[in-house]
Design a protein around this motif. Sequence first.
Motif, PDB file in Angstrom:
ATOM      1  N   VAL A   1     -62.262  52.522 -75.486  1.00 58.97           N
ATOM      2  CA  VAL A   1     -60.976  53.558 -75.746  1.00 58.97           C
ATOM      3  C   VAL A   1     -61.306  54.028 -77.044  1.00 58.97           C
ATOM      4  O   VAL A   1     -61.094  55.301 -77.254  1.00 58.97           O
ATOM      5  CB  VAL A   1     -59.745  52.540 -75.764  1.00 58.97           C
ATOM      6  CG1 VAL A   1     -58.730  53.310 -76.315  1.00 58.97           C
ATOM      7  CG2 VAL A   1     -59.496  52.118 -74.267  1.00 58.97           C
TER       8      VAL A   1
ATOM      9  N   THR B   1     -66.426  45.473 -75.933  1.00 56.23           N
ATOM     10  CA  THR B   1     -65.094  45.413 -75.339  1.00 56.23           C
ATOM     11  C   THR B   1     -64.397  46.670 -74.859  1.00 56.23           C
ATOM     12  O   THR B   1     -64.800  47.749 -75.112  1.00 56.23           O
ATOM     13  CB  THR B   1     -64.028  44.956 -76.464  1.00 56.23           C
ATOM     14  OG1 THR B   1     -63.708  46.010 -77.348  1.00 56.23           O
ATOM     15  CG2 THR B   1     -64.501  43.540 -77.130  1.00 56.23           C
ATOM     16  N   GLY B   2     -63.479  46.473 -73.831  1.00 60.29           N
ATOM     17  CA  GLY B   2     -62.667  47.652 -73.393  1.00 60.29           C
ATOM     18  C   GLY B   2     -62.230  48.424 -74.492  1.00 60.29           C
ATOM     19  O   GLY B   2     -62.177  49.718 -74.650  1.00 60.29           O
ATOM     20  N   SER B   3     -61.683  47.608 -75.715  1.00 61.63           N
ATOM     21  CA  SER B   3     -61.197  48.439 -76.594  1.00 61.63           C
ATOM     22  C   SER B   3     -62.059  49.492 -77.388  1.00 61.63           C
ATOM     23  O   SER B   3     -61.685  50.544 -77.946  1.00 61.63           O
ATOM     24  CB  SER B   3     -60.710  47.526 -77.896  1.00 61.63           C
ATOM     25  OG  SER B   3     -59.667  46.644 -77.431  1.00 61.63           O
TER      26      SER B   3
ATOM     27  N   LYS C   1     -64.770  45.551 -68.283  1.00 59.80           N
ATOM     28  CA  LYS C   1     -64.288  44.372 -67.393  1.00 59.80           C
ATOM     29  C   LYS C   1     -65.340  44.057 -66.378  1.00 59.80           C
ATOM     30  O   LYS C   1     -66.308  43.313 -66.478  1.00 59.80           O
ATOM     31  CB  LYS C   1     -62.721  44.426 -66.917  1.00 59.80           C
ATOM     32  CG  LYS C   1     -61.797  44.139 -68.095  1.00 59.80           C
ATOM     33  CD  LYS C   1     -60.441  44.216 -67.550  1.00 59.80           C
ATOM     34  CE  LYS C   1     -59.346  44.071 -68.529  1.00 59.80           C
ATOM     35  NZ  LYS C   1     -59.080  42.944 -69.138  1.00 59.80           N
TER      36      LYS C   1
ATOM     37  N   ASP D   1     -58.198  55.497 -68.340  1.00 56.35           N
ATOM     38  CA  ASP D   1     -58.894  54.282 -68.834  1.00 56.35           C
ATOM     39  C   ASP D   1     -58.736  53.304 -67.563  1.00 56.35           C
ATOM     40  O   ASP D   1     -57.876  52.819 -66.944  1.00 56.35           O
ATOM     41  CB  ASP D   1     -57.603  53.432 -69.841  1.00 56.35           C
ATOM     42  CG  ASP D   1     -57.912  52.136 -70.212  1.00 56.35           C
ATOM     43  OD1 ASP D   1     -59.116  51.625 -69.372  1.00 56.35           O
ATOM     44  OD2 ASP D   1     -57.667  51.543 -71.098  1.00 56.35           O
TER      45      ASP D   1
ATOM     46  N   GLU E   1     -53.736  54.983 -67.800  1.00 62.69           N
ATOM     47  CA  GLU E   1     -54.309  54.207 -67.027  1.00 62.69           C
ATOM     48  C   GLU E   1     -54.028  54.796 -65.441  1.00 62.69           C
ATOM     49  O   GLU E   1     -52.871  54.965 -65.173  1.00 62.69           O
ATOM     50  CB  GLU E   1     -53.960  52.695 -66.919  1.00 62.69           C
ATOM     51  CG  GLU E   1     -54.097  52.143 -68.053  1.00 62.69           C
ATOM     52  CD  GLU E   1     -53.283  50.909 -68.332  1.00 62.69           C
ATOM     53  OE1 GLU E   1     -53.286  49.832 -67.994  1.00 62.69           O
ATOM     54  OE2 GLU E   1     -52.034  51.131 -69.268  1.00 62.69           O
TER      55      GLU E   1
ATOM     56  N   ILE F   1     -60.377  50.622 -67.255  1.00 64.06           N
ATOM     57  CA  ILE F   1     -61.247  49.201 -67.741  1.00 64.06           C
ATOM     58  C   ILE F   1     -60.616  48.230 -66.678  1.00 64.06           C
ATOM     59  O   ILE F   1     -61.322  47.302 -66.202  1.00 64.06           O
ATOM     60  CB  ILE F   1     -60.681  48.892 -69.137  1.00 64.06           C
ATOM     61  CG1 ILE F   1     -61.723  49.826 -70.065  1.00 64.06           C
ATOM     62  CG2 ILE F   1     -60.864  47.621 -69.379  1.00 64.06           C
ATOM     63  CD1 ILE F   1     -61.207  50.168 -71.423  1.00 64.06           C
ATOM     64  N   GLN F   2     -59.325  48.202 -66.277  1.00 62.02           N
ATOM     65  CA  GLN F   2     -58.953  47.263 -65.472  1.00 62.02           C
ATOM     66  C   GLN F   2     -58.572  47.509 -63.862  1.00 62.02           C
ATOM     67  O   GLN F   2     -59.208  46.676 -63.073  1.00 62.02           O
ATOM     68  CB  GLN F   2     -57.362  46.824 -65.851  1.00 62.02           C
ATOM     69  CG  GLN F   2     -56.961  45.543 -65.235  1.00 62.02           C
ATOM     70  CD  GLN F   2     -55.420  44.916 -65.504  1.00 62.02           C
ATOM     71  OE1 GLN F   2     -54.828  44.404 -64.954  1.00 62.02           O
ATOM     72  NE2 GLN F   2     -55.578  44.781 -67.091  1.00 62.02           N
TER      73      GLN F   2
ATOM     74  N   GLU G   1     -51.256  45.767 -67.613  1.00 61.34           N
ATOM     75  CA  GLU G   1     -50.518  44.925 -68.440  1.00 61.34           C
ATOM     76  C   GLU G   1     -48.942  45.320 -68.230  1.00 61.34           C
ATOM     77  O   GLU G   1     -48.061  44.744 -68.271  1.00 61.34           O
ATOM     78  CB  GLU G   1     -50.824  44.775 -69.701  1.00 61.34           C
ATOM     79  CG  GLU G   1     -52.342  44.530 -69.992  1.00 61.34           C
ATOM     80  CD  GLU G   1     -53.024  43.017 -69.438  1.00 61.34           C
ATOM     81  OE1 GLU G   1     -52.109  42.249 -69.425  1.00 61.34           O
ATOM     82  OE2 GLU G   1     -53.939  43.312 -68.917  1.00 61.34           O
TER      83      GLU G   1
ATOM     84  N   TYR H   1     -51.423  49.831 -71.889  1.00 62.18           N
ATOM     85  CA  TYR H   1     -52.176  48.699 -72.411  1.00 62.18           C
ATOM     86  C   TYR H   1     -53.572  49.506 -72.753  1.00 62.18           C
ATOM     87  O   TYR H   1     -54.251  49.587 -71.552  1.00 62.18           O
ATOM     88  CB  TYR H   1     -52.184  47.395 -72.046  1.00 62.18           C
ATOM     89  CG  TYR H   1     -52.770  46.307 -72.739  1.00 62.18           C
ATOM     90  CD1 TYR H   1     -52.133  45.469 -73.655  1.00 62.18           C
ATOM     91  CD2 TYR H   1     -54.272  46.226 -72.798  1.00 62.18           C
ATOM     92  CE1 TYR H   1     -52.952  44.932 -74.626  1.00 62.18           C
ATOM     93  CE2 TYR H   1     -54.790  45.234 -73.754  1.00 62.18           C
ATOM     94  CZ  TYR H   1     -54.242  44.657 -74.510  1.00 62.18           C
ATOM     95  OH  TYR H   1     -54.918  43.852 -75.572  1.00 62.18           O
ATOM     96  N   HIS H   2     -54.226  49.595 -73.855  1.00 62.27           N
ATOM     97  CA  HIS H   2     -55.806  49.868 -74.007  1.00 62.27           C
ATOM     98  C   HIS H   2     -56.086  49.253 -75.000  1.00 62.27           C
ATOM     99  O   HIS H   2     -57.354  49.524 -75.314  1.00 62.27           O
ATOM    100  CB  HIS H   2     -55.393  51.612 -74.614  1.00 62.27           C
ATOM    101  CG  HIS H   2     -54.697  52.415 -73.562  1.00 62.27           C
ATOM    102  ND1 HIS H   2     -55.220  52.559 -72.289  1.00 62.27           N
ATOM    103  CD2 HIS H   2     -53.641  52.995 -73.678  1.00 62.27           C
ATOM    104  CE1 HIS H   2     -54.527  53.574 -71.839  1.00 62.27           C
ATOM    105  NE2 HIS H   2     -53.468  53.829 -72.518  1.00 62.27           N
ATOM    106  N   GLY H   3     -55.677  48.155 -75.787  1.00 64.40           N
ATOM    107  CA  GLY H   3     -56.486  47.216 -76.429  1.00 64.40           C
ATOM    108  C   GLY H   3     -55.895  46.870 -77.908  1.00 64.40           C
ATOM    109  O   GLY H   3     -54.522  47.041 -77.967  1.00 64.40           O
TER     110      GLY H   3
HETATM  111  N1  PMP Z   1     -57.655  49.091 -71.412  1.00 63.60           N
HETATM  112  C1  PMP Z   1     -57.177  48.382 -70.406  1.00 63.60           C
HETATM  113  C2  PMP Z   1     -56.426  49.103 -69.131  1.00 63.60           C
HETATM  114  C3  PMP Z   1     -56.910  46.896 -70.186  1.00 63.60           C
HETATM  115  O1  PMP Z   1     -56.345  46.019 -69.257  1.00 63.60           O
HETATM  116  C4  PMP Z   1     -57.667  46.408 -71.405  1.00 63.60           C
HETATM  117  C5  PMP Z   1     -57.717  44.706 -71.427  1.00 63.60           C
HETATM  118  N2  PMP Z   1     -56.768  44.152 -70.795  1.00 63.60           N
HETATM  119  C6  PMP Z   1     -58.091  46.997 -72.174  1.00 63.60           C
HETATM  120  C7  PMP Z   1     -58.107  48.353 -72.188  1.00 63.60           C
HETATM  121  C8  PMP Z   1     -58.914  46.348 -73.549  1.00 63.60           C
HETATM  122  O2  PMP Z   1     -60.043  45.818 -73.173  1.00 63.60           O
HETATM  123  P1  PMP Z   1     -60.415  44.681 -74.210  1.00 63.60           P
HETATM  124  O3  PMP Z   1     -59.631  43.618 -74.258  1.00 63.60           O
HETATM  125  O4  PMP Z   1     -61.737  44.170 -73.556  1.00 63.60           O
HETATM  126  O5  PMP Z   1     -60.598  45.089 -75.655  1.00 63.60           O
END
Ligand code: PMP
Length: 465
Positions: free
Chosen positions: A139, A134-136, A299, A270, A237, A272-273, A242, A162-164
């Motif tokens: 991070v 996962t993204g978390s 993602k 970050d 980010e 991820i998004q 989010e 938002y990082h998880g």
């Molecule tokens: N970082 C960012 C910028 C995100 O948008 C998200 C998920 N929305 C995450 C980390 C966490 O990813 P995950 O839900 O896959 O753990």
Amino acid sequence: MNTCNDLHLQNDAKIVSKTIPGEKSIELIKIQNDSEGSIVSYPKSMPIAVKRAKGATIEDVDGNIFIDFFSGAGVLNVGHSNSYVLEYIKEQQEQLIHMLDFPTENKLQLIQKILCQFPEEMRNRYKVSFCGPTGSDAVEAAIKLAKHKTGREGVIAFHGSYHGMTSGSLSVTSNVQLRNRISSLVPNISFVPYSYCYRCPFNKDQETCEMDCADYLNYILNNPHSGQAKPAAILLEPIQGEGGTIIPKRGFLKKVVEIANKHDIIIIFDEIQCGFFRTGDFWGFEDNEVFPHIITMSKGLGGIGFPISAIIYDKNIESWGAGDHIGTFRGNQVSIAAGRGAFDFIEEHNISDHCKKMGIYLLRRLESLKESFPIIGDIRGKGLMLGIEYVQDTVSKTPDSEIVKRIRIESFKRGLLFEIGGHYNNVIRFLPPLTINKDIIDNALSIFEKAHCVSVENSTQQVTY
Ligand code: PMP
């Protein structure tokens, strides 16, 4: 582009059930509520049970077709079940699925594809590590590497971040409601203002400001009485997701990186998004003339929704060795093949340009909607990452989360799905697949406009969800 006309179930929404949600959806949601844990969240605001999905369209179990401007939270950049990517998956499944972190051609090719996104002279500077799925997880790994390298505690994150949801990643996520439910998170985290020009915490005018937000970061790092110990990392980010699709003022990222470098602090972006072509460019930070020490990805990297995450980091900060950050599921081979497939699809069909063109088209259409609806305070976007911020009036800018809920319900009833975010839950967020076409945009926006009319008309009625 022709390809983007054949990828979807159809180009329009279609509601056929007598009620919405339909009978079968209601039944399955009831079973879900009785048997699946109460943390389930998305069906609370988009109450459908899903049968299948293709491109930018989803069919529910009652035969209704929805236009998907959410893409599984910004995952499905090449659309649901993209058939080009499916071929890569089928082939890989026959060959190899799980192989811990052993080298495979499949994996090494994906690493090269990622590294090739840097300018040629920089490619040798970076390495890729796969993390948990996962993204978390990415991070967590990024923060751990920064701590490992510097021997310091602490991270500076940003308002609206938002990082998880894992302990470490939640610690650097700013949403107070989510954080306050947990009595102890990872210590030594602080938050500083992001470049959120529509609601500048320093009350500056976007055109003339000299980025007091970045200066404030510098100030607390320089001031021995700020209470801020030198952290291991500054994490942000490049475009906040989010937090309300917040695109920082040009120059902000550069200034933050310069401050981090001056203070010898690891800088983590970050992505991820906002990464993996979401903005049309591969990186969300691409035109900012800066490069961080660590980048997190997830993602879109999994092609059509396969779980994967990675960190990409400067070789100079590689302080850890074999086994210092292990895990069973790091870089699943099918997810990797899906990522390769998405890369090739995007390149072969010039999806980057297509995404930028569709993004501009969508922004223009939204701008004209803004003229008719003064509840729209701000519209912002890059590529196909767009946010529409709602206010009670454009002078006071008082956030209006109620109208957002209403517009979402009315859009849902007519067949358009999207997510809500923002500091005050007052931002509608569009994250459609990058493969949408003009017809889909036009159809989505006619639903969206109708939803505005109905919502404004009924704005005195109570919203219940
Ligand atoms: N970082 C960012 C910028 C995100 O948008 C998200 C998920 N929305 C995450 C980390 C966490 O990813 P995950 O839900 O896959 O753990």
